[in-house]
Write a protein that holds these residues in place. Structure first.
Motif, PDB file in Angstrom:
ATOM      1  N   GLN A 154      22.095  -5.820  55.276  1.00  0.00           N
ATOM      2  CA  GLN A 154      20.838  -6.514  55.018  1.00  0.00           C
ATOM      3  C   GLN A 154      20.123  -5.973  53.777  1.00  0.00           C
ATOM      4  O   GLN A 154      20.212  -4.789  53.454  1.00  0.00           O
ATOM      5  CB  GLN A 154      19.919  -6.368  56.234  1.00  0.00           C
ATOM      6  CG  GLN A 154      20.525  -6.846  57.539  1.00  0.00           C
ATOM      7  CD  GLN A 154      19.725  -6.417  58.739  1.00  0.00           C
ATOM      8  OE1 GLN A 154      18.647  -5.846  58.623  1.00  0.00           O
ATOM      9  NE2 GLN A 154      20.260  -6.674  59.934  1.00  0.00           N
ATOM     10  N   ASN A 155      19.414  -6.872  53.085  1.00  0.00           N
ATOM     11  CA  ASN A 155      18.490  -6.489  52.003  1.00  0.00           C
ATOM     12  C   ASN A 155      19.129  -5.631  50.917  1.00  0.00           C
ATOM     13  O   ASN A 155      18.473  -4.756  50.335  1.00  0.00           O
ATOM     14  CB  ASN A 155      17.287  -5.730  52.577  1.00  0.00           C
ATOM     15  CG  ASN A 155      16.532  -6.536  53.602  1.00  0.00           C
ATOM     16  OD1 ASN A 155      16.490  -7.769  53.532  1.00  0.00           O
ATOM     17  ND2 ASN A 155      15.932  -5.851  54.559  1.00  0.00           N
ATOM     18  N   ALA A 156      20.394  -5.851  50.633  1.00  0.00           N
ATOM     19  CA  ALA A 156      21.096  -5.108  49.582  1.00  0.00           C
ATOM     20  C   ALA A 156      21.062  -3.598  49.833  1.00  0.00           C
ATOM     21  O   ALA A 156      21.144  -2.799  48.902  1.00  0.00           O
ATOM     22  CB  ALA A 156      20.497  -5.428  48.205  1.00  0.00           C
ATOM     23  N   LYS A 157      20.977  -3.203  51.094  1.00  0.00           N
ATOM     24  CA  LYS A 157      20.868  -1.781  51.403  1.00  0.00           C
ATOM     25  C   LYS A 157      22.128  -1.010  51.007  1.00  0.00           C
ATOM     26  O   LYS A 157      22.039   0.125  50.522  1.00  0.00           O
ATOM     27  CB  LYS A 157      20.550  -1.589  52.888  1.00  0.00           C
ATOM     28  CG  LYS A 157      19.105  -1.909  53.233  1.00  0.00           C
ATOM     29  CD  LYS A 157      18.737  -1.473  54.639  1.00  0.00           C
ATOM     30  CE  LYS A 157      19.271  -2.418  55.676  1.00  0.00           C
ATOM     31  NZ  LYS A 157      18.746  -2.117  57.032  1.00  0.00           N
ATOM     32  N   MET A 158      23.295  -1.605  51.210  1.00  0.00           N
ATOM     33  CA  MET A 158      24.515  -0.884  50.859  1.00  0.00           C
ATOM     34  C   MET A 158      24.615  -0.675  49.348  1.00  0.00           C
ATOM     35  O   MET A 158      25.021   0.405  48.890  1.00  0.00           O
ATOM     36  CB  MET A 158      25.738  -1.634  51.383  1.00  0.00           C
ATOM     37  CG  MET A 158      27.052  -0.908  51.150  1.00  0.00           C
ATOM     38  SD  MET A 158      27.108   0.746  51.920  1.00  0.00           S
ATOM     39  CE  MET A 158      27.461   0.299  53.623  1.00  0.00           C
ATOM     40  N   ALA A 159      24.224  -1.670  48.583  1.00  0.00           N
ATOM     41  CA  ALA A 159      24.252  -1.510  47.126  1.00  0.00           C
ATOM     42  C   ALA A 159      23.285  -0.413  46.682  1.00  0.00           C
ATOM     43  O   ALA A 159      23.599   0.396  45.795  1.00  0.00           O
ATOM     44  CB  ALA A 159      23.900  -2.835  46.443  1.00  0.00           C
ATOM     45  N   ASN A 160      22.111  -0.381  47.289  1.00  0.00           N
ATOM     46  CA  ASN A 160      21.143   0.659  46.939  1.00  0.00           C
ATOM     47  C   ASN A 160      21.642   2.041  47.353  1.00  0.00           C
ATOM     48  O   ASN A 160      21.419   3.028  46.644  1.00  0.00           O
ATOM     49  CB  ASN A 160      19.796   0.370  47.604  1.00  0.00           C
ATOM     50  CG  ASN A 160      19.067  -0.793  46.968  1.00  0.00           C
ATOM     51  OD1 ASN A 160      19.200  -1.039  45.774  1.00  0.00           O
ATOM     52  ND2 ASN A 160      18.295  -1.530  47.756  1.00  0.00           N
ATOM     53  N   LEU A 161      22.311   2.127  48.503  1.00  0.00           N
ATOM     54  CA  LEU A 161      22.858   3.406  48.935  1.00  0.00           C
ATOM     55  C   LEU A 161      23.939   3.887  47.968  1.00  0.00           C
ATOM     56  O   LEU A 161      23.972   5.070  47.607  1.00  0.00           O
ATOM     57  CB  LEU A 161      23.442   3.282  50.343  1.00  0.00           C
ATOM     58  CG  LEU A 161      24.236   4.504  50.828  1.00  0.00           C
ATOM     59  CD1 LEU A 161      23.350   5.743  50.893  1.00  0.00           C
ATOM     60  CD2 LEU A 161      24.894   4.230  52.172  1.00  0.00           C
TER      61      LEU A 161
END
Length: 480
Positions: free
Chosen positions: A172-179
Motif C-alpha cells: 500500500q501507498n508505495a511503502k515498499m518503494a520508500n523502504l
C-alpha cells in the motif's frame, strides 16, 4: 577723694598656658580611647573594610570562573567540530576559528590531532590570565582561566541486524518503494570504503515467519520435512534470551498458504520461499544487500517478534561457532572471524534496526493429521489450504483442518520479551513505525532502547529516519 581718683588697671587672666592646653588635649584623647563608643567605631570601620575586601575577592574569583566556563564550553564545541569525520578542514584550523569568533583566539595554547582510516581524535588546551583587583591583597597578582578538552569520533567495530518488514500491507501507498530507497541510504551511509571491514550487516527480512536459509539452518539440529523453505519453529520459552537453544531439535515450519479462499494460490506461504527473502548473514557487500532488498515483494502476514528473535541471535557471541562455520564454507567474509564479539567487548557496538508498517497478525498451522507425510508436504506446496478446504471438506470437517499458532496479543508479548532480553545485553535497538496505527506505534516504542530511539514516520520520512540512525551509529563522543 575726688571723682578723678586714679584707678589701677588689672589685666584679665588668660584661659591657660600652652602646657595646660596640651594636657587638656591629651586628656581628651585618652578619654576617647577609653570610651566604649570609640571602640565600636573602630571595629565597625575595620569590619566594613574587611567586607569590602572579601566581596571584592569574591567578585574576582566569580569573573575568573565565568571566563573559565566560557573558555571551556567554547573549546569543547571547537574540538567536537574538529573531530567530526565529515569535517574536511584541518582540525587545528577549526579550533582556531571557533575560539577566534568568540574573541578567545589569544587563549589557545595547543591543538593536537590524530587521524586514521576509521577515527579522528582532537585535543585542545587554552589559558588566559586575568588582572587581579582585590586578590592582590592576598598576594595574588593575577588569576588564570584554563581549559582542556578532547573529542573523538571513531567508527569502531559495529554489528548490525537490519530487520525489515516485507508483509502484504507493504504493497500500500508505495511503502515498499520508500523502504527500498531508505534501506539503500542506510547501507550506503554505514558501509563506506573507510569502514568496510569494521561494520557487518545481517539482513533479516520477515513477514509471517523468517526464512533463515539453508546455510544457517543447516547448523541447527532440525527435523527436516520438506525442501521448499527454511523456517524454524521456536518455542515461546526461547524469547527470554537472545540466543537460540542449540541443545534442542527444531521443527521445520510447515510450507503452505491458508489465507486465500477464492482461488488456488501459493505465493504467500507461511514461511517465505524465495532466495531473496532469506537472511543474509554478516555482510559488508553493499551492492549485494541492496540488490536483495530491490527484489522484496509484499507478502503474507506479520510476525515482528520472529524477525527480532533472529536479529538478536545474530549478535549473540554464543553463535560464534555458526559464523565460523559459515566463514569456513565461504558463506561469510573471513574478515568477520571472531564475530559476534563478546558482550563486554568495548570496541564493538551491537545494534538492531527494527522496522514495521503494521502490527502482529494471527498465524495458523495445519493439524498434524493433514501434514505428516512427503505426499502431503508436496500437496500443500501445490494447493492453497483455505481454497482446498472449502472445495473438498464439509463444513463440519473444516474446523479441524488448521489451528491458531500465534495470536496478535501473543505476538506483542513475545516481542516485548525478546526486546527486553536484547536491552539487558546492551544491544542498542532502533525501531521504526512506518505509517502504523497507535497500537503498533506503542509496541515498537516499547521495544526501542529509549523513546528517542523510536521513529514514527509517514511516506518518504522513512528515509530520513534510516539516515538519522545510520549517522547516530557513527557516534561522536566527548571523552574528556
Amino acid at each position: 577723694m575726688s571723682d578723678n581718683t586714679l584707678r589701677t588697671h588689672v589685666p584679665a587672666r588668660p584661659h591657660g598656658t600652652a602646657r595646660e592646653t596640651r594636657a587638656l588635649q591629651q586628656g581628651r584623647v585618652f578619654s576617647f580611647l577609653r570610651s566604649e563608643d570609640g571602640s565600636m567605631s573602630i571595629f565597625a570601620l575595620f569590619t566594613a573594610l574587611s567586607l569590602v575586601a572579601i566581596g571584592g575577592i569574591g567578585i574576582d574569583y566569580m569573573v575568573a570562573e565565568y571566563k573559565r566556563t566560557n573558555l571551556q564550553n567554547t573549546l569543547d564545541r571547537a574540538v567536537l567540530a574538529a573531530a567530526d569525520l565529515e569535517q574536511m578542514v584541518e582540525p587545528d584550523l577549526v579550533v582556531v576559528d571557533y575560539l577566534s569568533k568568540m574573541s578567545l583566539g589569544d587563549a589557545l595554547t595547543k591543538v593536537t590531532s590524530e587521524q586514521g582510516v576509521n577515527f579522528k581524535d582532537v585535543s585542545g588546551e587554552a589559558s588566559t590570565e586575568l588582572a587581579s583587583n582585590f586578590t592582590s591583597i592576598l598576594g595574588v597578582q593575577s588569576l588564570n582561566a584554563s581549559a582542556s578538552s578532547r573529542a573523538e569520533e571513531r567508527i569502531a567495530n559495529v554489528e548490525i541486524s537490519l530487520v525489515l518488514d516485507i508483509s502484504g500491507s507493504m504493497a500500500q501507498n508505495a511503502k515498499m518503494a520508500n523502504l527500498r530507497s531508505a534501506a539503500d541510504t542506510f547501507i550506503d551511509t554505514v558501509l563506506t570504503d573507510e569502514n568496510e571491514d569494521l561494520i557487518s550487516i545481517s539482513l533479516v527480512p520477515y513477514s509471517e515467519h523468517v526464512n533463515a536459509g539453508p546455510e544457517l539452518t543447516s547448523r541447527f539440529d532440525v527435523a527436516w520435512r520438506h525442501p521448499y523453505s527454511h523456517c524454524l519453529e521456536v518455542d515461546n520459552s526461547q524469547f527470554d534470551d537472545t540466543a537460540f537453544d542449540m541443545t534442542v531439535r527444531y521443527e521445520q515450519a510447515q510450507h503452505f498458504q491458508y489465507n486465500s479462499a477464492s482461488r488456488n494460490t501459493v505465493e504467500n506461504t507461511v514461511c517465505p520461499r524465495y532466495s531473496y527473502e532469506r537472511i543474509r548473514t554478516m555482510s559488508k557487500d553493499a551492492e549485494a544487500l541492496k540488490g536483495q532488498i530491490a527484489q522484496f515483494t509484499p507478502r503474507a502476514g506479520t510476525s515482528i517478534f520472529m524477525g527480532m528473535k533472529w536479529a538478536a541471535a545474530l549478535l549473540d557471541p554464543a553463535h560464534r561457532p555458526l559464523i565460523d562455520g559459515m566463514i569456513g564454507d565461504g558463506q561469510v567474509d573471513g574478515v568477520f572471524a571472531g564475530r559476534p564479539a563478546d558482550w563486554n567487548d568495548v570496541n564493538t557496538l551491537k545494534t538492531i534496526v527494527l522496522m514495521t508498517d503494521g502490527e502482529h497478525d494471527r498465524s495458523h498451522r495445519i493439524y498434524e493429521q493433514w501434514y505428516n507425510s512427503p505426499s502431503e508436504y508436496e500437496h500443500w506446496n501445490l494447493y492453497n489450504a483455505t481454497w482446498w478446504r472449502n472445495q473438498y471438506l464439509s463444513s463440519s470437517q473444516r474446523q479441524y483442518f488448521y489451528e491458531p499458532k500465534y495470536s496478535k496479543s501473543e505476538g506483542d508479548e513475545l516481542l516485548g520479551r525478546i526486546c527486553d532480553a536484547a536491552k539487558e545485553r546492551d544491544i542498542v535497538i532502533w525501531s521504526i513505525g512506518f505509517e502504523v496505527q497507535d497500537h503498533g506505534a506503542e509496541v515498537m516504542k516499547n521495544c526501542a532502547s529509549s523513546p528517542a530511539h523510536f521513529f514514527r514516520v509517514e511516506g518518504t520520512e522513512i528515509e530520513t529516519a534510516f539516515y538519522s540512525i545510520a549517522r547516530a551509529i557513527n557516534q561522536l563522543r566527548l571523552i574528556q
